[in-house]
Design an enzyme around this catalytic site. Structure first.
Site, PDB file in Angstrom:
ATOM      1  N   ARG A  51     -22.082  -4.000  18.247  1.00 27.45           N
ATOM      2  CA  ARG A  51     -23.510  -4.162  18.463  1.00 27.45           C
ATOM      3  C   ARG A  51     -23.929  -5.615  18.536  1.00 27.45           C
ATOM      4  NH1 ARG A  51     -23.688   0.200  17.050  1.00 27.45           N
ATOM      5  NH2 ARG A  51     -22.150  -0.607  15.648  1.00 27.45           N
ATOM      6  N   THR A  52     -23.554  -6.382  17.541  1.00 28.15           N
ATOM      7  CA  THR A  52     -24.102  -7.729  17.457  1.00 28.15           C
ATOM      8  C   THR A  52     -23.627  -8.574  18.645  1.00 28.15           C
ATOM      9  OG1 THR A  52     -24.136  -7.509  15.072  1.00 28.15           O
ATOM     10  CG2 THR A  52     -24.376  -9.719  15.932  1.00 28.15           C
ATOM     11  N   ARG A 101     -19.519 -15.109  14.287  1.00 29.24           N
ATOM     12  CA  ARG A 101     -19.277 -14.178  13.179  1.00 29.24           C
ATOM     13  C   ARG A 101     -17.933 -14.517  12.572  1.00 29.24           C
ATOM     14  NH1 ARG A 101     -20.056  -7.798  12.972  1.00 29.24           N
ATOM     15  NH2 ARG A 101     -22.180  -8.583  12.843  1.00 29.24           N
TER      16      ARG A 101
HETATM   17  C1  NCD Z   1     -23.594  -4.732  10.150  1.00 29.90           C
HETATM   18  C2  NCD Z   1     -22.699  -5.894   9.790  1.00 29.90           C
HETATM   19  O1  NCD Z   1     -21.894  -6.316  10.600  1.00 29.90           O
HETATM   20  O2  NCD Z   1     -22.876  -6.397   8.691  1.00 29.90           O
HETATM   21  N1  NCD Z   1     -23.464  -4.346  11.473  1.00 29.90           N
HETATM   22  C3  NCD Z   1     -24.235  -4.960  12.415  1.00 29.90           C
HETATM   23  O3  NCD Z   1     -24.132  -6.125  12.649  1.00 29.90           O
HETATM   24  N2  NCD Z   1     -25.158  -4.217  13.036  1.00 29.90           N
HETATM   25  C4  NCD Z   1     -23.485  -3.600   9.226  1.00 29.90           C
HETATM   26  C5  NCD Z   1     -22.144  -2.975   9.027  1.00 29.90           C
HETATM   27  O4  NCD Z   1     -21.141  -3.404   9.583  1.00 29.90           O
HETATM   28  O5  NCD Z   1     -22.125  -2.017   8.261  1.00 29.90           O
END
Ligand code: NCD
Length: 306
Positions: A51-52, A101
């Site tokens: 997603r991100t 990330r």
């Molecule tokens: C979250 C994360 O990466 O912290 N996901 C995200 O970025 N939408 C939550 C998760 O991984 O549970």
């Protein structure tokens, strides 16, 4: 030059402006379609994400810009032992802005100290996830019409869940916020957030184990996944992973106005039969995430569109 490491890097007023911009993008996407023509976003992802990363890439493409990057540490020179400091110095020659990330807390902060381009923390270990927080705030503000006077329940892995840590830090700056922490004993919110964020700001909060006990009073229920990758012991994860499952029968206890949010990915903690409930907002939240990241890219690149 500005970076985004924590949601507190923006004042409440700046966040309001950013969310106003995101709502304008939602209403008039064509107005922004060329705002980043000729600009490039690098996505440096040392840890898996769907997603991100895709949300950042979609955001830049929606603005007319282009993207480059890597989606795992194995496919980058990190596997050869390159430091984050060197990687960002190199990437500063290729791109205008970058989202990083990393499994290590603080790695994006180190990168920002060596960078010639704005660095966005896209999640650092169990620490912070500020762009998810922008997404969550925008979703709540857009669907509830306010960020003040809300009772917000956080349920699941409050220990390792960085989205929870970031959102709590951001929410305590609004008035009339009450926090309800719903977790098993082993996955309680870390002390530093309970003391330095909640207590230090005099924010009323309670901690419970049973979700049913508190559901009726919540305006927002923020569900989270048990963070498998941050457990040291597989047995502990297996014991914890299905501790909470939100099903329709539990939704029946909640207010007709309650919003259910989840940063996703979902594993078992929300039953799929809840997806059709009008209060389930987690897929709308994904869409708001793109608008929030578009607004953030424009803000950090200092690009104004009239
Ligand atoms: C979250 C994360 O990466 O912290 N996901 C995200 O970025 N939408 C939550 C998760 O991984 O549970």
């Amino acid at each position: 030059m500005r970076h985004l490491m924590s949601p507190l890097d923006f004042s409440v007023e700046e966040l309001d402006q950013l969310m106003d911009l995101a709502n304008d993008i939602e209403k008039n996407p064509e107005k922004y379609a060329h705002a980043c023509d000729g600009k490039r976003l690098a996505t440096l992802f040392y840890e898996p994400s769907t997603r991100t990363r895709l949300s950042f890439e979609a955001a830049m493409m929606n603005l007319g810009g282009t993207v480059l990057g890597f989606s795992s540490a194995n496919s980058s020179s990190a596997s050869k032992g390159e430091s984050v400091a060197d990687t960002i110095r190199v990437v500063s020659c290729f791109a205008n802005i970058c989202a990083m990330r990393h499994p290590k807390e603080g790695a994006p902060l180190v990168a920002s100290m060596y960078s010639r381009i704005p660095v966005i923390n896209a999640g650092d270990g169990g620490h912070q996830h500020p762009t998810q927080t922008l997404t969550d705030l925008l979703t709540i503000r857009s669907l509830k019409g306010r960020l003040n006077n809300l009772t917000i329940g956080f349920c699941g892995d409050l220990k390792f869940g960085r989205t929870v840590h970031s959102l709590i830090e951001a929410l305590v700056r609004y008035t009339g916020i009450k926090i309800v922490l719903i977790s098993p004993e082993e996955l309680r919110l870390p002390d530093y957030i309970r003391d330095d964020v909640l207590r230090a700001n005099n924010v009323p909060f309670e901690e419970v184990i049973k979700m049913e006990d508190v559901l009726p009073k919540l305006d927002v229920l923020y569900m989270t996944r048990v963070q498998k990758e941050r457990f040291f012991n597989e047995d502990d994860y297996i014991r914890m992973k299905d501790f909470y499952i939100l099903e329709q029968s539990k939704m029946d206890l909640a207010s007709p106005e309650m919003l259910v949010l989840h940063p996703l990915p979902r594993v078992n903690e929300i039953s799929v039969d809840v997806d059709n409930d009008p209060r389930a907002a987690y897929f709308k939240q994904v869409q708001y995430g793109v608008y929030a990241r578009m607004a953030l890219i424009l803000t950090l690149l200092n690009i104004k569109v009239d």
